[in-house]
Motif scaffolding. Structure first.
Motif, short mmCIF file in Angstrom:
data_model
loop_
_atom_site.label_atom_id
_atom_site.label_comp_id
_atom_site.label_asym_id
_atom_site.label_seq_id
_atom_site.Cartn_x
_atom_site.Cartn_y
_atom_site.Cartn_z
N LEU A 34 6.12 -4.94 -12.61
CA LEU A 34 7.08 -4.82 -11.51
C LEU A 34 8.22 -5.81 -11.70
CD1 LEU A 34 7.41 -3.28 -8.83
CD2 LEU A 34 6.20 -5.13 -7.69
N LYS A 35 7.84 -7.01 -12.10
CA LYS A 35 8.81 -8.09 -12.31
C LYS A 35 9.81 -7.71 -13.42
CE LYS A 35 10.06 -12.57 -12.29
NZ LYS A 35 11.21 -12.90 -11.57
N ILE A 63 6.78 3.64 -10.67
CA ILE A 63 5.46 3.74 -10.07
C ILE A 63 4.43 4.20 -11.10
CG2 ILE A 63 4.08 5.03 -8.36
CD1 ILE A 63 5.75 2.96 -7.01
N ASN A 64 4.81 5.20 -11.88
CA ASN A 64 3.90 5.68 -12.92
C ASN A 64 3.51 4.57 -13.88
OD1 ASN A 64 3.79 8.25 -11.95
ND2 ASN A 64 5.54 8.97 -13.17
N ASP A 65 4.44 3.64 -14.12
CA ASP A 65 4.17 2.54 -15.05
C ASP A 65 3.31 1.44 -14.44
OD1 ASP A 65 5.64 3.80 -16.92
OD2 ASP A 65 7.43 2.51 -16.76
N VAL A 66 3.58 1.08 -13.19
CA VAL A 66 2.95 -0.14 -12.68
C VAL A 66 1.81 0.08 -11.67
CG1 VAL A 66 5.05 -1.50 -13.05
CG2 VAL A 66 4.59 -0.54 -10.80
N VAL A 67 1.67 1.27 -11.13
CA VAL A 67 0.60 1.48 -10.14
C VAL A 67 -0.46 2.42 -10.69
CG1 VAL A 67 0.05 2.24 -7.80
CG2 VAL A 67 2.24 1.14 -8.25
N THR A 68 -1.68 1.99 -10.61
CA THR A 68 -2.77 2.91 -10.93
C THR A 68 -3.61 3.09 -9.67
OG1 THR A 68 -3.90 0.98 -11.78
CG2 THR A 68 -3.03 2.52 -13.40
N GLU A 69 -3.96 4.34 -9.43
CA GLU A 69 -4.63 4.66 -8.18
C GLU A 69 -5.93 5.39 -8.49
OE1 GLU A 69 -2.28 7.19 -5.75
OE2 GLU A 69 -3.60 7.02 -4.02
N GLN A 95 15.51 7.49 -6.65
CA GLN A 95 14.12 7.89 -6.48
C GLN A 95 13.47 8.34 -7.78
OE1 GLN A 95 14.56 10.43 -2.99
NE2 GLN A 95 13.48 8.91 -1.76
N ALA A 96 14.29 8.92 -8.66
CA ALA A 96 13.75 9.29 -9.98
C ALA A 96 13.34 8.03 -10.74
CB ALA A 96 14.80 10.08 -10.75
N LEU A 97 14.19 6.99 -10.67
CA LEU A 97 13.87 5.72 -11.34
C LEU A 97 12.60 5.10 -10.76
CD1 LEU A 97 17.47 4.19 -11.55
CD2 LEU A 97 16.04 4.87 -13.49
N SER A 100 0.83 -1.20 0.00
CA SER A 100 0.00 0.00 0.00
C SER A 100 0.87 1.26 0.00
CB SER A 100 -0.92 -0.01 1.23
OG SER A 100 -0.16 0.11 2.41
N ASN A 101 2.16 1.09 0.06
CA ASN A 101 3.07 2.24 0.06
C ASN A 101 4.32 1.87 -0.72
OD1 ASN A 101 4.43 4.55 0.62
ND2 ASN A 101 4.20 4.41 2.83
N LEU A 102 4.08 1.52 -1.98
CA LEU A 102 5.12 0.92 -2.79
C LEU A 102 6.30 1.85 -3.03
CD1 LEU A 102 5.54 -1.81 -4.06
CD2 LEU A 102 4.57 -0.95 -6.19
N GLU A 103 6.01 3.11 -3.29
CA GLU A 103 7.07 4.02 -3.70
C GLU A 103 8.16 4.13 -2.62
OE1 GLU A 103 5.82 7.77 -5.25
OE2 GLU A 103 7.85 8.56 -5.31
N ARG A 104 7.73 4.40 -1.36
CA ARG A 104 8.74 4.55 -0.31
C ARG A 104 9.45 3.23 -0.03
NH1 ARG A 104 6.45 5.04 5.11
NH2 ARG A 104 7.10 2.87 5.11
#
Lengths: 648, 78
Positions: free
Chosen positions: A134-135, A201-207, A194-196, A93-97
């Motif tokens: 993600l994989k 995140i933009n590619d694999v997570v939709t919110e 963090q830029a990577l 639920s907090n993938l980015e961090r």
């Protein structure tokens, strides 16, 4: 095969650890540091795995001594505990961090498994994670999803272990992980990473947009400037009520059981030194360790609920500002409050304070809080010298004095903390950059394992020291130089016959005279010149020495010295004898001045070997328990002196 | 308008601009405070310290002195 378990705090890492190892857990030591190493074992497909639970961290770059263990063990190829593969728990639920730590660990080129935990929470937040995507970003890692709170995912982890890839050099960020001290290089490397991650995140997570969550509604109440403190106060009162109501029952049973055990062995074994050692030294010594278990277990059960539910982080939040001027942290509140029941769990609970200096200060002042073992001492002394009167028509003076004793302990704890804060120099500055986890329902199985772990640590690590000291104290009270005690015993017997005492009174008289002539009696008499200025005679001296075993022993020792059988639970006969005690000049020994002086002494003095043993266990050195004995001893002596002078 | 995070009122949504140089800088970055992140000030403890903020889905508490290390962009219209 040695596996390392890594992850951010609050990701359910310990749930995963419990899920994989169950009851096969052990506490050891990371080499060379004061950090506990939790490890456990399991086997799958014929392979034996050892899983090391590393301290929770947000980054591979260490910010505290606990986190340094992670860096050192993973980076240093020579490290004797370097894992052969890594399990990284990631909060879905907090993938980015969470991916910051994961990607750093991935780049270390050890076989890596991502455990995407709390997948249910991500679902509830309408977060859709594209696992295949993600994989693709971490092609050499295995990825599994789990929901450790409902024990789901164990088999998926097992299966993934079979297919862990030997690493072939693929990295997430091409720059190398840098040194632990070079903040500038870390900043640069972290920025790239963090830029990577942002792109990933933009590619694999939709919110999807979400409503105000349950947590934020509850927060409005729990950190409210008035309600927040009120609720915290209520929670504390409830916990203490439970502990005092429910810990006493098992404690009495333990007390009785060990007494029975001693009696039994004394009856069936031939008389002699070995029997005495067993029945008066070893068995009561073990009893003295076991007796603490109910309080420790109950306190950690409640602390566990506070911690797991997420409420503790809110308490830390509302208390931090008040603790800071004293060199403490919002997190110090729980150890200090626990110490009102018993300093042992209090000192152990200080583990949750990440900053070493703040943790140390908390540990050092915790025993100044009046614990439940002081209650019998306070009650006896108050009944002895404080008149049963009322002030302002309604306030009971005795109750007021008791309250003042508690207050004295708290105030002194804060003052000492402030002084220690000024004295102990340490670069590591305290901070409160703290995640406030979402509220969760505590899991009984996790709580049970926490309680078990704490009890185990206490019994095995501190228990040895407690047992050793209680045997020494027993020997000192049982033996005297040459045949001095026997002679005293025979003399006392004759005197008793002359005085026409009953057989029971004779026994009491004899044991009183024997104690007087034992090594402890001699110590008590030797220190008389030292304790005379604060109003004590050698009889009190003896009780001071014996009550180092535990403060409440003071009452029992006084009973023995004054030859009072401690039959009923009441201290009335002892009180009578103590009141009648006269000095050579005819004035009573227990004047108001001596009584108050003794009370102050017991507020401040470090009269508890069990706490010392635990402080040694938690600070991993004898230095701090010794510092504690000395500073509290000086405080006790000076405080008692001032009290004695004031009330004389 | 660029200002420090500790000056932002409860309930306002701001964007992280940059971090002041300090030995906490990398730590704050690691906690997700990187330029461009949306941050909402949730509530403060009594006496205004510490401060709780929402960083795109998780809640972080910071002392006021630590929030002061973070420059944020606040838009008047919010």
């Amino acid at each position: 095969m040695r596996l390392g378990l890594i992850g951010n705090p609050n990701t359910g890492k310990s749930s995963i650890f419990n899920l994989l190892t169950g009851l096969k857990q052990h506490i050891g030591n990371f080499p060379g540091v004061t950090v506990d190493k939790k490890h456990g074992g399991f086997s799958h497909a014929g392979i034996q795995y050892e899983l090391i639970d590393f301290p929770g961290t947000y980054s591979i770059y260490p910010r505290s001594s606990d986190e340094k263990v992670v860096y050192d063990s993973l980076i240093n190829a020579e490290s004797e505990i370097r894992p052969q593969a890594l399990l990284v728990v990631v909060d879905a639920s907090n993938l980015e961090r969470n991916l910051l730590l994961f990607s750093q660990v991935y780049d270390l080129q050890l076989p890596t498994l991502m455990i995407l935990n709390m997948i249910d929470l991500a679902d509830r937040r309408n977060l859709k994670i594209d696992l295949a995507g993600l994989k693709q970003k971490f092609p050499d890692a295995e990825i599994v999803t789990t929901n450790a709170r409902i024990k789901s995912g164990k088999n998926r982890i097992y299966k993934a272990l079979e297919t862990l890839k030997v690493r072939a050099g693929h990295k997430f960020n091409v720059s190398e992980i840098t040194s632990a001290d070079d903040l500038e290089a870390q900043e640069k490397e972290t920025l790239e990473r963090q830029a990577l991650i942002r792109d990933l995140i933009n590619d694999v997570v939709t919110e999807e947009k979400q409503e105000e969550t349950f947590s934020s509604k509850l927060d409005k109440i729990l950190v409210h400037p008035v309600l927040g403190y009120l609720i915290f106060g209520l929670v504390l009162i409830t916990i203490f009520q439970f502990i005092f109501t429910f810990a006493n029952v098992p404690m009495d049973i333990i007390d009785g059981a060990f007494a029975l055990l001693s009696d039994y062995f004394a009856g069936v074994m031939p008389e002699g030194i070995f029997t005495d050692l067993l029945t008066q030294g070893i068995i009561p010594g073990i009893g003295g360790v076991v007796i603490f278990i109910p309080q420790i277990a109950l306190l950690f059960f409640f602390i566990g609920i506070l911690e797991e539910s997420g409420y503790l982080a809110r308490v830390v939040f509302i208390m931090d500002r008040f603790m800071r001027p004293f060199g403490l942290n919002g997190r110090s509140i729980v150890p200090l409050m626990s110490s009102v029941a018993c300093a042992i769990p209090g000192v152990m609970a200080a583990r949750t304070i990440p900053n070493w200096k703040e943790r140390l200060i908390t540990i050092l002042v915790a025993p100044l809080m009046s614990c439940s073992a002081r209650i019998p001492v306070y009650t006896l002394l108050i009944a002895l010298v404080i008149p049963e009167q009322k002030v302002f028509g309604f306030m009971n003076v005795q109750g007021l004095v008791l309250f003042c004793l508690y207050l004295l302990g708290i105030v002194m704890a804060l003052v000492v903390a402030m002084l220690l804060n000024a004295i102990i120099l340490k670069k590591e500055k305290g901070s409160l950059i703290l995640e406030m986890p979402t509220y969760k329902m505590p899991r009984l199985s996790n709580l049970g394992l926490t309680v078990l772990e704490k009890v185990r640590v206490f019994v095995w690590d501190a228990g040895k020291i407690i047992l050793a000291i209680s045997i020494i104290l027993w020997a000192l009270a049982t033996y005297g130089p040459s045949d001095r005690m026997e002679k005293a015993g025979v003399e006392a017997d004759q005197m008793a016959q002359q005085m026409d005492l009953s057989p029971k009174e004779t026994d009491q008289f004899v044991s009183s005279k024997k104690l007087e002539n034992s090594y402890i009696g001699i110590i008590g008499k030797t220190i008389e010149p030292v304790i005379e200025p604060i109003g004590y005679d050698w009889k009190i001296g003896i009780s001071l020495v014996t009550s180092f075993a535990a403060r409440e022993v003071f009452v029992g020792s006084m009973a023995t010295i004054y030859a009072v059988q401690d039959e009923s639970e009441t201290t009335a006969p002892l009180l009578e004898k103590m009141r009648r005690e006269k000095l050579v000049d005819g004035t009573p020994v227990y004047s108001l001045a001596t009584g108050v002086s003794l009370m102050v002494f017991y507020v401040f003095a470090m009269m508890c070997m069990a706490t010392l043993a635990v402080v040694k266990r938690e600070t991993k050195s004898w230095k701090w328990p010794i510092v504690q004995v000395v500073y509290m001893g000086v405080l006790a002596y000076l405080g008692a002196y001032i009290a004695y002078i004031t009330f004389s | 308008m660029v200002t420090e995070l500790d000056k932002i009122a409860n309930g306002r949504l701001v964007t992280v601009d940059s971090l002041k140089d300090s030995n906490l800088k990398v730590k704050l970055m690691e906690m997700g405070l990187i330029s461009g992140k949306k941050v909402k000030v949730l509530f403060r403890a009594p006496f205004g310290d510490p401060i709780a903020i929402d960083i795109e889905g998780y809640v972080l508490s910071l002392r006021r002195s630590e929030a002061n290390l973070i420059y944020v962009n606040s838009e008047k219209s919010l």
